[in-house]
Motif scaffolding. Structure first.
Motif, PDB file in Angstrom:
ATOM      1  N   LEU B  14       0.836  -1.141   0.082  1.00 17.10           N
ATOM      2  CA  LEU B  14      -0.129  -0.110  -0.180  1.00 17.10           C
ATOM      3  C   LEU B  14       0.914   1.315   0.001  1.00 17.10           C
ATOM      4  CD1 LEU B  14      -2.857  -1.002   2.403  1.00 17.10           C
ATOM      5  CD2 LEU B  14      -2.905  -0.977   0.110  1.00 17.10           C
ATOM      6  N   ASP B  15       0.680   2.505  -0.511  1.00 16.36           N
ATOM      7  CA  ASP B  15       1.072   3.398  -0.576  1.00 16.36           C
ATOM      8  C   ASP B  15       2.691   3.264  -0.996  1.00 16.36           C
ATOM      9  OD1 ASP B  15      -1.442   4.564  -0.173  1.00 16.36           O
ATOM     10  OD2 ASP B  15      -0.909   4.802   1.932  1.00 16.36           O
ATOM     11  N   GLY B  21      -2.254   4.651  -2.980  1.00 15.98           N
ATOM     12  CA  GLY B  21      -2.737   3.389  -3.696  1.00 15.98           C
ATOM     13  C   GLY B  21      -1.931   1.952  -3.399  1.00 15.98           C
ATOM     14  N   GLU B  22      -2.177   1.210  -4.527  1.00 17.18           N
ATOM     15  CA  GLU B  22      -1.769  -0.008  -4.166  1.00 17.18           C
ATOM     16  C   GLU B  22      -0.833  -0.611  -5.542  1.00 17.18           C
ATOM     17  OE1 GLU B  22      -4.742  -2.939  -3.273  1.00 17.18           O
ATOM     18  OE2 GLU B  22      -3.898  -4.497  -4.375  1.00 17.18           O
ATOM     19  N   ARG B  39      19.222  -5.608  -6.544  1.00 15.56           N
ATOM     20  CA  ARG B  39      18.438  -5.988  -5.560  1.00 15.56           C
ATOM     21  C   ARG B  39      16.985  -6.184  -5.821  1.00 15.56           C
ATOM     22  NH1 ARG B  39      16.104  -1.188  -3.476  1.00 15.56           N
ATOM     23  NH2 ARG B  39      16.838   0.610  -3.973  1.00 15.56           N
ATOM     24  N   MET B  40      16.655  -6.059  -7.016  1.00 16.36           N
ATOM     25  CA  MET B  40      15.387  -6.243  -7.453  1.00 16.36           C
ATOM     26  C   MET B  40      15.202  -6.569  -8.724  1.00 16.36           C
ATOM     27  SD  MET B  40      11.893  -4.110  -6.721  1.00 16.36           S
ATOM     28  CE  MET B  40      12.187  -3.057  -8.078  1.00 16.36           C
ATOM     29  N   PHE B  41      14.422  -7.700  -9.128  1.00 13.31           N
ATOM     30  CA  PHE B  41      13.775  -7.896 -10.488  1.00 13.31           C
ATOM     31  C   PHE B  41      12.454  -8.449 -10.396  1.00 13.31           C
ATOM     32  CE2 PHE B  41      14.366 -10.380 -14.552  1.00 13.31           C
ATOM     33  CZ  PHE B  41      14.090  -9.466 -15.495  1.00 13.31           C
ATOM     34  N   ALA B  42      11.669  -7.579 -10.770  1.00  9.04           N
ATOM     35  CA  ALA B  42      10.290  -7.890 -10.405  1.00  9.04           C
ATOM     36  C   ALA B  42       9.190  -7.596 -11.525  1.00  9.04           C
ATOM     37  CB  ALA B  42       9.793  -7.009  -9.073  1.00  9.04           C
ATOM     38  N   HIS B  43       8.124  -8.265 -11.546  1.00 13.55           N
ATOM     39  CA  HIS B  43       7.000  -7.882 -12.447  1.00 13.55           C
ATOM     40  C   HIS B  43       5.943  -7.057 -11.450  1.00 13.55           C
ATOM     41  CE1 HIS B  43       3.954  -9.620 -15.822  1.00 13.55           C
ATOM     42  NE2 HIS B  43       3.655  -8.511 -15.269  1.00 13.55           N
ATOM     43  N   ASN B  44       5.750  -5.985 -12.015  1.00  9.72           N
ATOM     44  CA  ASN B  44       4.943  -5.229 -10.839  1.00  9.72           C
ATOM     45  C   ASN B  44       3.405  -4.814 -11.628  1.00  9.72           C
ATOM     46  OD1 ASN B  44       6.661  -4.937  -8.800  1.00  9.72           O
ATOM     47  ND2 ASN B  44       7.675  -3.339 -10.004  1.00  9.72           N
ATOM     48  N   PHE B  45       2.495  -4.601 -10.832  1.00 11.29           N
ATOM     49  CA  PHE B  45       1.115  -4.299 -11.081  1.00 11.29           C
ATOM     50  C   PHE B  45       0.737  -3.077 -10.402  1.00 11.29           C
ATOM     51  CE2 PHE B  45       0.375  -8.505 -13.193  1.00 11.29           C
ATOM     52  CZ  PHE B  45       1.160  -9.185 -12.617  1.00 11.29           C
ATOM     53  N   LYS B  99       2.531   7.175 -12.105  1.00  9.10           N
ATOM     54  CA  LYS B  99       1.284   7.257 -11.767  1.00  9.10           C
ATOM     55  C   LYS B  99       0.257   6.679 -12.767  1.00  9.10           C
ATOM     56  CE  LYS B  99      -2.659  10.377 -10.505  1.00  9.10           C
ATOM     57  NZ  LYS B  99      -3.292  11.956 -10.305  1.00  9.10           N
ATOM     58  N   ASN B 100      -0.456   5.905 -12.089  1.00  4.69           N
ATOM     59  CA  ASN B 100      -1.475   5.162 -13.122  1.00  4.69           C
ATOM     60  C   ASN B 100      -2.570   6.009 -13.681  1.00  4.69           C
ATOM     61  OD1 ASN B 100      -3.128   3.641 -14.759  1.00  4.69           O
ATOM     62  ND2 ASN B 100      -2.617   1.635 -13.602  1.00  4.69           N
TER      63      ASN B 100
END
Lengths: 115, 115
Positions: B14-15, B21-22, B39-45, B99-100
């Motif tokens: 959250l935030d 938001g999320e 330090r990060m390899f990610a699939h984000n939504f 920002k989405n």
């Protein structure tokens, strides 16, 4: 720094890395943009029936992240069925290949980072 | 090494980073699997209406690759409309936020590599 999609080049490679068939590749970073930390970050399209040949990584490691499609990944001495969402890591000194066994492209991200 | 999709954890934040938001995130590599190189390899939504807060990178750089969705990326002191296929690079010492502004998730890959 923003690189818009319509400025990125999509390149065809035949018989990639001693394999067969066709790989299309969009380089997301140039080697210079990687600041000496890696040598490839690409969105790849491996065509149906095509194979990226078996090869060994030396001095770097590579991550594949499968976005769509189906295939067989050779992970050193074993074969693994792979599909959307799978993460395939080949460390320094290890070997891999990828064959598209489906009827659509395998789309995948590939990232090579220096050891 | 193969990490099958159904073994990966999808985590809600959250935030995110002082935003609102999320954000849902699937870590593709653990820090240990990055072998000290990142330090990060990610699939984000990033959910509609949500924002990853503005933050500055220190000691590393980050690449976003937009898979789908639409939003506004703050690239230091300018705002850029971004969508599928765009590559957003934030080098060491630079700042960014996202920002989405659409009605679907922004799906993106995020990779943080040490400088």
């Amino acid at each position: 720094m923003v690189k818009k999609f319509n400025t990125l080049e999509r390149v065809k490679r035949l018989d990639p890395i001693g394999g067969k068939g066709e790989l299309e590749s969009i380089a997301l970073l140039s080697p210079e943009e990687f600041k000496g930390k890696g040598r490839m970050f690409a969105h790849n399209f491996l065509k149906p029936g095509s194979t990226i040949g078996l090869h060994t990584h030396k001095g770097d490691f590579e991550i594949y992240y499968i976005l769509s499609g189906e295939g067989i990944f050779v992970d050193n001495d074993r074969e693994v069925q792979v599909s959307k969402g799978d993460v395939l890591i080949t460390y320094d000194g290890e070997s891999h290949s990828l064959k598209n066994t489906g009827d659509k492209d395998i789309e995948f991200l590939a990232c090579i980072i220096y050891s």
